[in-house]
Write an enzyme that holds these catalytic residues in place. Structure first.
Site, short mmCIF file in Angstrom:
data_model
loop_
_atom_site.label_atom_id
_atom_site.label_comp_id
_atom_site.label_asym_id
_atom_site.label_seq_id
_atom_site.Cartn_x
_atom_site.Cartn_y
_atom_site.Cartn_z
N ASP A 240 0.82 -1.23 0.00
CA ASP A 240 0.00 0.00 0.00
C ASP A 240 0.85 1.27 0.00
O ASP A 240 0.49 2.25 -0.65
CB ASP A 240 -0.90 0.04 1.24
P1 NAP Z 1 0.83 -3.96 3.15
O1 NAP Z 1 0.20 -3.00 2.21
O2 NAP Z 1 -0.01 -4.60 4.16
O3 NAP Z 1 1.54 -5.08 2.24
C1 NAP Z 1 2.34 -6.03 2.80
C2 NAP Z 1 2.72 -7.01 1.72
O4 NAP Z 1 3.68 -7.90 2.30
C3 NAP Z 1 1.57 -7.86 1.25
O5 NAP Z 1 1.07 -7.41 0.01
C4 NAP Z 1 2.15 -9.29 1.18
O6 NAP Z 1 2.07 -9.76 -0.16
C5 NAP Z 1 3.62 -9.09 1.55
N1 NAP Z 1 4.11 -10.17 2.41
C6 NAP Z 1 3.50 -10.76 3.46
N2 NAP Z 1 4.27 -11.71 3.97
C7 NAP Z 1 5.40 -11.73 3.23
C8 NAP Z 1 6.58 -12.51 3.28
N3 NAP Z 1 6.78 -13.49 4.17
N4 NAP Z 1 7.56 -12.24 2.38
C9 NAP Z 1 7.37 -11.29 1.44
N5 NAP Z 1 6.27 -10.51 1.35
C10 NAP Z 1 5.30 -10.75 2.24
O7 NAP Z 1 2.05 -3.31 3.93
P2 NAP Z 1 2.66 -1.85 3.88
O8 NAP Z 1 3.01 -1.45 2.49
O9 NAP Z 1 3.73 -1.86 4.92
O10 NAP Z 1 1.47 -0.91 4.30
C11 NAP Z 1 0.96 -0.84 5.63
C12 NAP Z 1 -0.55 -0.83 5.63
O11 NAP Z 1 -1.02 -0.89 6.98
C13 NAP Z 1 -1.13 0.44 5.01
O12 NAP Z 1 -2.35 0.16 4.39
C14 NAP Z 1 -1.36 1.30 6.25
O13 NAP Z 1 -2.33 2.30 6.05
C15 NAP Z 1 -1.84 0.24 7.22
N6 NAP Z 1 -1.70 0.75 8.60
C16 NAP Z 1 -0.47 0.91 9.13
C17 NAP Z 1 -0.34 1.49 10.38
C18 NAP Z 1 0.99 1.77 10.98
O14 NAP Z 1 1.02 2.44 12.00
N7 NAP Z 1 2.09 1.28 10.41
C19 NAP Z 1 -1.47 1.85 11.08
C20 NAP Z 1 -2.74 1.65 10.50
C21 NAP Z 1 -2.82 1.08 9.26
P3 NAP Z 1 2.10 -11.33 -0.45
O15 NAP Z 1 1.00 -11.93 0.33
O16 NAP Z 1 1.92 -11.43 -1.93
O17 NAP Z 1 3.44 -11.83 -0.02
#
Ligand code: NAP
Length: 472
Positions: free
Chosen positions: A399
């Protein structure tokens, strides 16, 4: 009175010890703002909490020592075991449950205060009764709301938004009902009614459940932070009721830092807190192009090709995300970066404020692998440099790199600032499949002409690339 009751409540010695404890909390929080001092900050704050707890136990009038010792032993054992067993990726759930327990404890303290007031006979002083009612309401909402947040993050209840028709109306009625009951208790306060008080606890409990159930799993970290602020507020209110300065100051610190954190997360997602609470976002994952399930062409490469692209680059930016945390790939990624640096490649790490599942998630992971802090670049610092970067390696992030946030005003993440990896010469995305990230939406980045997908677990892929670089 026991032999241990050596401090007078509100006396100079107790106040001096409490001031030492608060100072340690504040120094701890301050130190927690930088990865290099965060661990020390945590220890200082924990030591401050030990000072506050011991001071409180030494106060004259402390109650049943048998129960206190059982409580201390059970709490310490659970905390010690959880701290070693709970994985970093489960930290939001752990915070949710600890936060809920705090809110529940405050609600129970309020109940015991009401019973104490009734046992004394006559009206409870308003300066005691009003904060007690506030502590009960907010503590109960926080306890039940945090329980639902925990259940959604642990996936023991469905993560998708769950709501009933007229949900907002029901919530409004419950909210108004709780306030009306509190006013009735305050007016007919001679003595306060325990029955109505229990009704308040029950109505606040239903409200806590109903407010959090319609919120999607994707927004849970923000909700937990908000509930954390509520628990802090309820503890501060209990502090007023009990005339305990430690609770007032600690509760206010939790309340204010929880509020700041909530605002920071909402800003980083370019959403308002009401939108997070009421939009029902982050529920059903969409797949394929714009959620249509349609397959789109993309380029897929192996570790050897990735190693060649990286080893012959001058500048490489690593963009870590949640998948890096799941795979515990931080050490392997550091190893890969070291191989590149040996070959004269300049490596840096781009940190998105909401990458992972909690603020600072990536900073903590990379610090664990001893990645030099100077190599970490905040999003605002790295984006203007991105067009001068040869290769951006997106590792388990999704994301936070999705161009739809910029280009598609109808996207659920529209307006969220992203790490603009598409501006780099080439992009390598390491993840296991084409699945969407937390927001449940497809990522156009994966289909761009300068993007190559490397499918696999982040830890194994990084280790494979490091091994391939060594062979070059
Ligand atoms: P993300 O959008 O959740 O994407 C994580 C990706 O990691 C997934 O698409 C998954 O794809 C991949 N993944 C999972 N396990 C894996 C593994 N073992 N090896 C390789 N890839 C793996 O993560 P992000 O880009 O860090 O974004 C964070 C999200 O959380 C945002 O939507 C944000 O708004 C939300 N959020 C974060 C917080 C905060 O404080 N950090 C708070 C509220 C909301 P595959 O399944 O294809 O591997």
């Amino acid at each position: 009175m026991t032999v241990l009751a050596v401090l007078k409540p509100g006396g100079d010695a107790a106040m001096a010890l409490y001031i030492i404890a608060f100072s340690m909390f504040i120094i701890g929080i301050k130190r927690g703002t930088h990865p290099t001092t965060a661990k020390q900050g945590n220890l200082i704050a924990a030591a401050g909490m030990a000072v506050a707890v011991v001071t409180t136990l030494l106060l004259d009038g402390m109650g049943n020592w048998g129960l206190i010792i059982v409580g201390l032993a059970a709490g310490s054992a659970i905390g010690a075991i959880a701290s070693t067993r709970v994985h970093m990726t489960q930290m939001p759930q752990m915070v949710a449950i600890y936060n809920g327990v705090g809110g529940g404890a405050v609600a129970l303290i309020a109940w015991s205060e009401i019973r104490h007031g009734i046992s004394l006979g006559g009206a409870m002083p308003l300066e005691e009764l009003i904060p007690t009612l506030l502590a009960a309401i907010v503590g109960s909402v926080s306890f039940w709301g945090s329980g639902i947040a925990f259940g959604k993050l642990q996936e023991v209840i469905p993560t998708k938004p769950l709501s009933v028709p007229g949900q907002q109306f029901i919530n409004a009625i419950l909210g108004i009902g709780v306030i009306v009951l509190a006013v009735i208790i305050t007016i007919n306060n001679d003595p306060p009614s325990q029955g109505l008080f229990i009704l308040i606890l029950v109505a606040a409990a239903i409200l806590g459940n109903l407010v959090v159930l319609p919120i999607g799993g994707a927004d849970m970290p923000v909700v937990i932070s908000l509930l954390n602020a509520f628990t802090g507020l309820s503890a501060a209110a209990a502090g007023f009721a009990l005339e305990n300065v430690a609770l007032i100051v600690a509760g206010t610190l939790v309340g204010s830092s929880g509020t700041i954190l909530t605002m920071a997360m909402a800003t980083a997602m370019n959403r308002s807190v009401p939108n997070i609470l009421f939009a029902g976002f982050g529920g059903v994952p969409a797949t394929g192009a714009a959620g249509t399930g349609e397959e789109r062409p993309h380029t897929s490469i192996g570790a050897q090709d990735a190693a060649i692209k990286l080893a012959y680059a001058d500048t490489v930016v690593i963009v870590p995300g949640y998948g890096l945390a799941v795979a515990q790939a931080q050490h392997a990624v550091k190893e890969m970066a070291r191989e590149l640096e040996k070959r004269g490649v300049t490596v840096s790490y781009a940190i998105h404020p909401v990458a992972g599942r909690m603020p600072g998630h990536m900073n903590v992971l990379l610090a664990e692998a001893d990645v030099p802090y100077e190599q970490l670049k905040e999003m605002d610092e790295i984006n203007p440099e991105m067009s001068r970067i040869d290769v951006a390696v997106v590792i388990g992030a999704n994301d936070v790199t999705n161009p739809a946030a910029k280009n598609d005003p109808n996207s659920p993440i529209a307006g969220m600032p992203i790490i603009e990896v598409s501006e780099a010469g080439e992009v390598i995305v390491i993840k296991r499949s084409m699945s969407p990230g937390f927001a449940g939406i497809d990522n156009d980045l994966f289909y761009e002409p300068n993007t190559s997908m490397l499918f696999g677990d982040a830890k194994k892929a990084a280790a494979d690339i490091a091994a391939e670089i060594q062979k070059l």
